[in-house]
Design a protein around this motif. Structure first.
Motif, mmCIF file in Angstrom:
data_model
loop_
_atom_site.group_PDB
_atom_site.id
_atom_site.type_symbol
_atom_site.label_atom_id
_atom_site.label_comp_id
_atom_site.label_asym_id
_atom_site.label_seq_id
_atom_site.Cartn_x
_atom_site.Cartn_y
_atom_site.Cartn_z
ATOM 1 N N SER A 195 0.850 -1.191 0.000
ATOM 2 C CA SER A 195 0.000 0.000 0.000
ATOM 3 C C SER A 195 0.891 1.249 0.000
ATOM 4 O O SER A 195 2.113 1.152 0.067
ATOM 5 C CB SER A 195 -0.924 -0.003 1.219
ATOM 6 O OG SER A 195 -0.174 0.085 2.400
ATOM 7 N N PHE A 196 0.272 2.392 -0.075
ATOM 8 C CA PHE A 196 0.969 3.676 -0.041
ATOM 9 C C PHE A 196 1.977 3.670 1.109
ATOM 10 O O PHE A 196 1.641 3.349 2.230
ATOM 11 C CB PHE A 196 -0.083 4.771 0.120
ATOM 12 C CG PHE A 196 0.479 6.158 0.250
ATOM 13 C CD1 PHE A 196 1.568 6.559 -0.498
ATOM 14 C CD2 PHE A 196 -0.117 7.064 1.102
ATOM 15 C CE1 PHE A 196 2.068 7.844 -0.373
ATOM 16 C CE2 PHE A 196 0.364 8.345 1.223
ATOM 17 C CZ PHE A 196 1.462 8.730 0.481
ATOM 18 N N GLU A 197 3.220 4.021 0.808
ATOM 19 C CA GLU A 197 4.302 3.749 1.746
ATOM 20 C C GLU A 197 4.148 4.412 3.109
ATOM 21 O O GLU A 197 4.736 3.979 4.081
ATOM 22 C CB GLU A 197 5.640 4.156 1.125
ATOM 23 C CG GLU A 197 5.689 5.596 0.679
ATOM 24 C CD GLU A 197 6.923 5.890 -0.197
ATOM 25 O OE1 GLU A 197 6.736 6.296 -1.345
ATOM 26 O OE2 GLU A 197 8.033 5.691 0.279
ATOM 27 N N LEU A 198 3.347 5.446 3.182
ATOM 28 C CA LEU A 198 3.147 6.123 4.463
ATOM 29 C C LEU A 198 2.380 5.232 5.455
ATOM 30 O O LEU A 198 2.580 5.317 6.658
ATOM 31 C CB LEU A 198 2.380 7.427 4.228
ATOM 32 C CG LEU A 198 2.123 8.328 5.425
ATOM 33 C CD1 LEU A 198 3.432 8.700 6.097
ATOM 34 C CD2 LEU A 198 1.401 9.590 4.983
ATOM 35 N N PHE A 199 1.493 4.369 4.935
ATOM 36 C CA PHE A 199 0.588 3.634 5.824
ATOM 37 C C PHE A 199 1.284 2.647 6.748
ATOM 38 O O PHE A 199 1.056 2.661 7.956
ATOM 39 C CB PHE A 199 -0.516 2.954 5.015
ATOM 40 C CG PHE A 199 -1.470 3.934 4.401
ATOM 41 C CD1 PHE A 199 -1.525 5.242 4.846
ATOM 42 C CD2 PHE A 199 -2.300 3.561 3.368
ATOM 43 C CE1 PHE A 199 -2.389 6.157 4.282
ATOM 44 C CE2 PHE A 199 -3.172 4.476 2.787
ATOM 45 C CZ PHE A 199 -3.216 5.766 3.256
ATOM 46 N N PRO A 200 2.161 1.775 6.201
ATOM 47 C CA PRO A 200 2.854 0.876 7.126
ATOM 48 C C PRO A 200 3.691 1.638 8.151
ATOM 49 O O PRO A 200 3.764 1.235 9.322
ATOM 50 C CB PRO A 200 3.755 0.029 6.226
ATOM 51 C CG PRO A 200 3.399 0.340 4.841
ATOM 52 C CD PRO A 200 2.447 1.473 4.795
ATOM 53 N N LEU A 201 4.286 2.754 7.719
ATOM 54 C CA LEU A 201 5.093 3.538 8.650
ATOM 55 C C LEU A 201 4.216 4.069 9.774
ATOM 56 O O LEU A 201 4.554 3.975 10.955
ATOM 57 C CB LEU A 201 5.755 4.702 7.911
ATOM 58 C CG LEU A 201 6.809 4.325 6.869
ATOM 59 C CD1 LEU A 201 7.186 5.526 6.027
ATOM 60 C CD2 LEU A 201 8.041 3.773 7.549
ATOM 61 N N LEU A 202 3.055 4.599 9.394
ATOM 62 C CA LEU A 202 2.161 5.147 10.415
ATOM 63 C C LEU A 202 1.633 4.051 11.320
ATOM 64 O O LEU A 202 1.523 4.238 12.531
ATOM 65 C CB LEU A 202 0.996 5.862 9.743
ATOM 66 C CG LEU A 202 1.210 7.338 9.459
ATOM 67 C CD1 LEU A 202 0.021 7.889 8.721
ATOM 68 C CD2 LEU A 202 1.425 8.105 10.762
ATOM 69 N N ALA A 203 1.297 2.908 10.717
ATOM 70 C CA ALA A 203 0.753 1.814 11.529
ATOM 71 C C ALA A 203 1.774 1.373 12.557
ATOM 72 O O ALA A 203 1.449 1.206 13.744
ATOM 73 C CB ALA A 203 0.352 0.641 10.638
ATOM 74 N N THR A 204 3.043 1.202 12.136
ATOM 75 C CA THR A 204 4.043 0.778 13.116
ATOM 76 C C THR A 204 4.269 1.889 14.133
ATOM 77 O O THR A 204 4.573 1.626 15.287
ATOM 78 C CB THR A 204 5.377 0.373 12.457
ATOM 79 O OG1 THR A 204 5.822 1.430 11.615
ATOM 80 C CG2 THR A 204 5.234 -0.883 11.647
ATOM 81 N N PHE A 205 4.093 3.150 13.721
ATOM 82 C CA PHE A 205 4.219 4.200 14.725
ATOM 83 C C PHE A 205 3.071 4.159 15.720
ATOM 84 O O PHE A 205 3.252 4.435 16.905
ATOM 85 C CB PHE A 205 4.337 5.592 14.108
ATOM 86 C CG PHE A 205 4.885 6.543 15.113
ATOM 87 C CD1 PHE A 205 6.248 6.656 15.289
ATOM 88 C CD2 PHE A 205 4.045 7.249 15.960
ATOM 89 C CE1 PHE A 205 6.769 7.461 16.281
ATOM 90 C CE2 PHE A 205 4.556 8.060 16.951
ATOM 91 C CZ PHE A 205 5.924 8.167 17.110
ATOM 92 N N GLY A 206 1.879 3.788 15.229
ATOM 93 C CA GLY A 206 0.759 3.585 16.141
ATOM 94 C C GLY A 206 1.122 2.547 17.193
ATOM 95 O O GLY A 206 0.829 2.701 18.383
ATOM 96 N N VAL A 207 1.809 1.479 16.749
ATOM 97 C CA VAL A 207 2.252 0.446 17.690
ATOM 98 C C VAL A 207 3.217 1.042 18.718
ATOM 99 O O VAL A 207 3.148 0.723 19.911
ATOM 100 C CB VAL A 207 2.920 -0.721 16.926
ATOM 101 C CG1 VAL A 207 3.504 -1.733 17.886
ATOM 102 C CG2 VAL A 207 1.917 -1.373 15.991
ATOM 103 N N VAL A 208 4.107 1.929 18.274
ATOM 104 C CA VAL A 208 5.038 2.581 19.197
ATOM 105 C C VAL A 208 4.265 3.259 20.323
ATOM 106 O O VAL A 208 4.571 3.088 21.507
ATOM 107 C CB VAL A 208 5.913 3.632 18.471
ATOM 108 C CG1 VAL A 208 6.712 4.457 19.471
ATOM 109 C CG2 VAL A 208 6.841 2.954 17.485
ATOM 110 N N LEU A 209 3.230 4.022 19.941
ATOM 111 C CA LEU A 209 2.460 4.761 20.947
ATOM 112 C C LEU A 209 1.757 3.807 21.906
ATOM 113 O O LEU A 209 1.755 4.007 23.124
ATOM 114 C CB LEU A 209 1.437 5.660 20.252
ATOM 115 C CG LEU A 209 2.014 6.796 19.408
ATOM 116 C CD1 LEU A 209 0.916 7.521 18.664
ATOM 117 C CD2 LEU A 209 2.779 7.771 20.294
#
Lengths: 252, 614
Positions: free
Chosen positions: B94-108
Motif C-alpha cells: 500500500s501507499f508507503e506512508l501507511f505501514p510507517l504510520l501503523a508501526t508508529f501507532g504500535v510505538v504509541l
C-alpha cells in the motif's frame, strides 16, 4: 549531416552485453524503426539515447553536438522528446497542464514562484493539443482518459517544445488497431512538416512497414540489418532471426 | 593507552546490542519492504520483559539469567509475529506512508502499555551470575559481561549469515530481498515466510534489548532512542547488508564510547557528522547497493488542483473574520487555544506541502518546527533581539536545517528517506536535551516573550492570526505556481518529469527546504505563544502529530491541514485533560484508521498505479 549519429554504442549489465557496438544515423524528417526480438537490446539502446542509462562506451551526436551520457533533463532542452513503452504522464494534472509543464520546464521557467501556472504558455499548449485533437479534453484530469488518449497526450507532451528528435518506445503498444494507424500517421505528418527525426521501436509489423522510412534490425545487441523496409523484409538474416529455428529447419 | 583500549572495548560491547536490533530491522525490511518503526519498542519490551522474567527464573543461577533473557526475546518474537498477522499483513504494497504510520501507532500503544504495566520509574536489572566481576585484558580490568557482549555480536552475525546461506528459509529470505518475482515463481507460502521473518526480526530486537539489562536500566525513553540509533546503523551500513550493519554498529558504538568521554555534550552531533561523511561519500551506506529511486505509489486521491471557488473563498473569509473577532469577543484561554490551532495548521500545511504535494514522506518534520522555535528563543534570550527579528530568524533556521538535512535524505527515496528524516529529528532532539549551555537541556529556554506592543494576549493573538493566515496563503499560492506543479510532477512520475527537463532530485530538495521555512515560522510563533521552548517541540511525537493532522484533513487537500489541525488540537486538548493514557488512544486510532479502510485507499491507489502502469 545527420540529425542523430550513434557510433559504437556499448552497454553491459553484469557482464552481459545488452548493446554491443551499435551504430546508425537518423536524418531530419526521417522515421527510423528499430525492430528485433525480445532481449535484442532495443530498450537499453533507447534508454541510453534518452539519458535514462549511461553507456559504457560509444558516442551519441545530436546535430553535430556530442550528447553522450547527458541526463534526460539536458537532452530535453537540446530538443529530444521521449515517449515510453508504458505511457508516462503527470497523473494528477489536467491534459493542458501536462503540456504547460513540458513547455515551462523546457524554458527553465518551472522554478517561478511569482505566477500561477494556469495562464502560463496556455496558447502554445492549446495549439499543441489542437494539433493532436486533444483540445476537447484539455480540462480533463489525466486519470479519466482512455489509454489511447493517454498515449496521444504523451506524444503531445513530447512534441510540445518542437524537438528535433523524437524517441518513441513502442508508441502503439496497448492501443486499438484503428488508433495505432491514426497515431503513426500523425507522427509521420509531424516529421515531414517540421523536419523532426523520429526513432521508434515497435512490435507491430504493420506499423513498422507502414510508416518507417528505414528499418534497423537489432539482434543480441548488434545491428544485423538496416535499410529500406522492403529490403529488410526480404533479408534472409532477418527472416532467420524472426522465424528462428523453424526457418532453418524448413530450409534444411 | 589503557584508556583508549578500555573505551574501545566498551564501544564494542554497545555495538553488539545495537547490531542485534539493527539486524532485525534490516532483515524485516529486506523481505517485507516495511520500515518497522516499532522495532525500538520491541527492543524496549525485551528489556522490560527480561528485568521481570530473570528474577522469576532465579536471579542467582546462570540458567535463570540466560533462560530469562532468552524467554524475554522469544516473547518479543511471538509478539512481532502477532503484529505482522494482525496489522502489517494488511498493508503490504500500500501507499508507503501507511505501514510507517501503523508501526508508529504500535510505538504509541506499546509506550503507554509499558507505562501501565511497569510504571514510570526506571527498573534496574540483575547482574549476570558468574559474569559480574572484571577480567584482566592486557592489564586492564574489563567487565566480564562486556566481554560476553563483545563476542555475542560477531556470533549472531555469523549465525545469521549461516542461516541465510545454508538453510531453505535463508534462501527464501534472500530471494525475497533480492528478487521478488523469483520468490513468486518458487511457489512459496509467502504469508508464512513474512510472518516468520517478523518473528526472527522481533526476536533479535528483543534479544538486543534483553542482554542490556545488566548495563542499562529499563526506561520509557528506550524505544525512540534505540530506533533512531538503529536507523542510523542500518543507513550507514547499507540497507539489507548484515555485515554492513555490524560495521556501522561498531562505528557508532565507538563514537559514542569515546564521544561520551571527550565531548559529552555533543556526542550526537559527532554521530551525525560521521553519518554525514559516510553518506556523502557512499550514499547507499558502507556496504549497501544502489537501489533505483522507487517510483512511489501515488497518494490516495491525487487529484487535479483547482483554484478555490467562490464558495470556498467566502468560507475562508468568514472563518478568518470569525477568528479575528475572537480578539475582542473571547477570553485569553480561547485565544490561546485558537492560536495553538493556527500555529499547528501552519505546521501541518508545511508538512502537507512536502508530503502531499512533493510526495516526500518525512517522519522528522518537527525538526524544522523545533529549529524555528529554538532559533527564535535563542535570538530573544541569548542575542537579546526583539520578537520581530526572532520571527525572521525562525523560518531561516527551519529552512537552513531542512536544506542541510534534506541534501542527505531527499535525494534518496522511500525507506532511506523515512529513516534518515526520523534519525535527524531524534539527533536534534538529543542535542537539544543534552546541550545545557545553549539550549538549557530538559529545563528548556524560558521567558520567550513577545515585544511590548504585542504582549497583550489579544494583540498577540492577532499577530499569530496574521502571520499564520499569510503563511497558509503563501503555501497555497506556491502549490499553484509552476514551482509547485513541477514538485508535484516529480511525485506523479519521476521518469516523465526528467524527460521534460525537470531535475526531480533538486526540485524535491528545494520543496523540502521550503517546507522547512514554513515549519520554522510556525515554530517561532509557537515559542512566543508558550513563552518557552522545550526539547519536546523537536521530538518525534510532534512529527507524527503533524502527519496525523495532514491525514485527518486529507493528504491531497491544501485546505485539509487547517481542518486537521483544528480537529486534532481540539481532541488532544480534551483527551489529555481526561486521561494520562492518550497515546494508547491515539495509537489505536492510527492503527485502525490505516488498516481499517485499506480497500478505500488502496483501491484508489491501485487505480492510479494501473494508469501509470507501474
Amino acid at each position: 549531416m545527420s540529425l542523430l549519429e550513434v557510433r559504437d554504442l556499448r552497454k553491459s549489465f553484469g557482464g552481459v552485453a545488452a548493446v554491443d557496438g551499435v551504430g546508425f544515423t537518423v536524418a531530419a524528417g526521417e522515421m527510423v524503426a528499430v525492430i528485433g526480438p525480445n532481449g535484442a537490446g532495443k530498450s537499453t539502446c533507447f534508454n541510453v539515447l534518452g539519458g535514462q542509462l549511461r553507456p559504457d562506451s560509444g558516442e551519441v551526436v545530436l546535430d553535430g553536438l556530442p550528447v553522450t551520457g547527458l541526463r534526460p533533463e539536458a537532452l530535453w532542452r537540446l530538443g529530444v522528446g521521449r515517449t515510453f513503452q508504458v505511457a508516462s504522464v503527470l497523473g494528477s494534472m489536467t491534459v493542458r497542464e501536462n503540456v504547460q509543464m513540458a513547455l515551462l520546464a523546457a524554458n527553465r521557467r518551472s522554478w517561478s514562484l511569482t505566477r500561477r501556472l494556469r495562464n502560463e504558455e496556455r496558447r502554445r499548449a492549446d495549439a499543441v493539443l489542437r494539433r493532436l485533437a486533444l483540445l476537447g479534453l484539455a480540462d480533463s484530469a489525466c486519470a479519466t482518459l482512455a489509454y489511447g488518449d493517454v498515449k496521444r497526450l504523451e506524444l503531445a507532451i513530447a512534441i510540445a517544445n518542437r524537438p528535433r528528435l523524437l524517441l518513441m518506445d513502442e508508441p502503439t503498444a496497448g492501443m486499438s488497431r484503428g488508433d495505432r494507424g491514426a497515431l503513426m500517421a500523425e507522427v509521420a505528418a509531424l516529421a515531414r512538416e517540421s523536419a523532426l527525426g523520429v526513432l521508434f521501436t515497435e512490435h507491430d509489423m504493420d506499423v513498422v512497414f507502414g510508416h518507417a522510412d528505414r528499418v534497423l534490425v537489432l539482434h543480441q545487441g548488434r545491428v544485423v540489418a538496416a535499410g529500406a523496409p522492403d529490403a529488410v523484409r526480404n533479408d534472409p538474416r532477418v527472416r532467420a532471426i524472426y522465424l528462428g529455428a523453424a526457418a532453418e529447419a524448413g530450409r534444411a | 593507552m589503557s584508556f583508549i583500549l578500555a573505551q574501545f572495548l566498551t564501544g564494542l560491547a554497545s555495538a553488539s546490542s545495537l547490531f542485534l536490533v539493527a539486524s532485525g530491522l534490516s532483515v524485516i525490511f529486506g523481505v517485507t519492504r516495511i520500515v518497522n518503526f516499532a522495532h525500538g519498542s520491541l527492543s524496549m519490551l525485551g528489556t522490560y520483559l527480561a528485568v521481570t522474567l530473570v528474577p522469576l527464573f532465579g536471579v542467582g543461577s546462570v540458567l535463570g539469567f540466560w533462560g530469562g533473557v532468552l524467554a524475554a526475546a522469544l516473547c518479543v518474537g511471538v509478539f512481532g509475529g502477532l503484529l505482522e498477522v494482525a496489522i502489517l499483513r494488511r498493508l503490504y504494497g500500500s501507499f508507503e506512508l501507511f505501514p510507517l504510520l501503523a508501526t508508529f501507532g504500535v510505538v504509541l500503544v506499546v509506550q503507554d502499555a509499558t507505562l501501565a504495566l511497569w510504571g514510570p520509574t526506571d527498573i534496574l536489572g540483575p547482574l549476570a551470575p558468574g559474569l559480574d566481576g572484571t577480567s584482566e585484558v592486557f592489564g586492564l580490568a574489563i567487565p566480564q559481561y562486556d566481554l560476553v557482549l563483545i563476542a555475542l555480536g560477531p556470533l549472531v552475525l555469523g549465525f545469521m549469515l549461516l542461516l541465510l546461506r545454508r538453510t531453505r528459509w535463508g534462501v527464501l529470505v534472500r530471494a525475497a530481498t533480492e528478487d521478488r518475482e523469483m520468490l513468486g515463481a518458487l511457489g512459496v507460502n509467502q504469508k508464512l515466510l513474512f510472518t516468520s521473518v517478523f518473528v526472527v526480526g522481533a526476536f533479535l530486537a528483543g534479544l538486543g534489548g534483553a542482554v542490556q539489562i545488566p548495563r542499562e536500566p529499563a526506561n520509557l525513553l528506550m524505544d525512540l532512542n534505540i530506533i533512531a540509533e538503529a536507523f542510523v546503523v542500518v543507513v550507514v551500513g547499507g540497507l539489507g547488508s548484515l555485515t554492513g550493519a555490524y560495521l556501522a554498529a561498531v562505528l557508532i558504538g565507538e563514537i559514542q564510547a569515546f564521544g561520551i568521554v571527550l565531548f559529552p555534550e555533543i556526542t550526537l552531533v559527532i554521530v551525525f557528522l560521521v553519518m554525514a561523511v559516510v553518506l556523502a561519500v557512499r550514499p547507499w551506506g558502507l556496504l549497501g547497493r544502489p537501489e533505483p529511486v522507487a517510483d512511489s505509489t501515488l497518494p490516495a486521491g491525487a487529484v487535479v488542483l483547482r483554484p478555490m471557488g467562490k464558495v470556498g473563498r467566502l468560507a475562508v473569509a468568514a472563518a478568518v473574520a470569525t477568528l479575528a473577532a475572537l480578539a475582542w469577543l473571547a477570553g485569553p484561554y480561547y485565544q490561546q487555544v485558537a492560536s495553538e490551532i493556527l500555529v499547528f495548521a501552519l505546521f501541518a500545511a508545511s508538512l502537507q506541502f512536502v508530503t502531499g504535494v512533493g510526495g516526500i514522506i518525512t517522519f522528522g518534520h518537527a525538526a524544522y518546527f523545533g529549529l524555528g522555535a529554538y532559533g527564535a528563543a535563542l535570538m530573544v534570550r541569548h542575542a537579546g533581539l526583539p520578537m520581530e527579528f526572532a520571527l525572521l530568524a525562525a523560518p531561516a533556521a527551519g529552512g537552513i536545517g531542512a536544506l542541510l538535512f534534506g541534501w542527505f535524505s531527499v535525494r534518496l527515496g522511500g525507506a532511506y528517506l523515512a529513516m534518515l528524516t526520523l534519525a535527524f529529528a531524534q539527533i536534534l532532539w538529543s542535542a537539544a536535551s543534552q546541550w545545557y549551555a545553549v539550549t538549557g537541556g530538559d529545563n528548556g529556554i524560558l521567558g520567550v516573550w513577545p515585544s511590548p506592543w504585542a504582549s497583550d494576549p489579544a494583540t498577540f493573538f492577532l499577530v499569530v492570526l496574521v502571520v499564520c493566515v499569510a503563511g497558509l496563503a503563501g503555501l497555497r499560492w506556491t502549490a499553484h505556481t509552476p514551482f509547485g506543479y513541477a514538485l508535484r510532477a516529480g511525485r506523479d512520475s519521476p521518469r516523465r518529469s526528467a524527460a521534460i527537463g525537470i531535475d526531480v532530485g533538486t526540485r524535491r530538495w528545494a520543496g523540502f527546504a521550503l517546507g522547512g521555512v514554513f515549519a520554522g515560522l510556525a515554530g517561532g510563533l509557537y515559542a512566543f505563544l508558550k513563552g518557552s521552548v522545550f526539547p519536546g517541540v523537536l521530538a518525534i511525537p510532534t512529527s507524527v502529530d503533524g502527519l496525523v493532522m495532514v491525514l485527518l484533513g486529507g493528504i491531497q487537500s491544501l485546505t485539509g491541514p487547517w481542518i486537521g489541525a483544528a480537529v486534532f488540537v481540539g481532541l488532544k486538548t480534551l483527551l489529555a485533560s481526561a486521561t494520562d493514557y492518550w497515546r494508547i488512544i491515539l495509537g489505536t486510532v492510527i492503527i485502525l484508521a490505516v488498516t481499517g479502510f485499506p480497500q478505500g485507499i488502496a483501491g484508489t491507489l491501485a487505480d492510479w498505479t494501473r494508469r501509470e502502469g507501474r
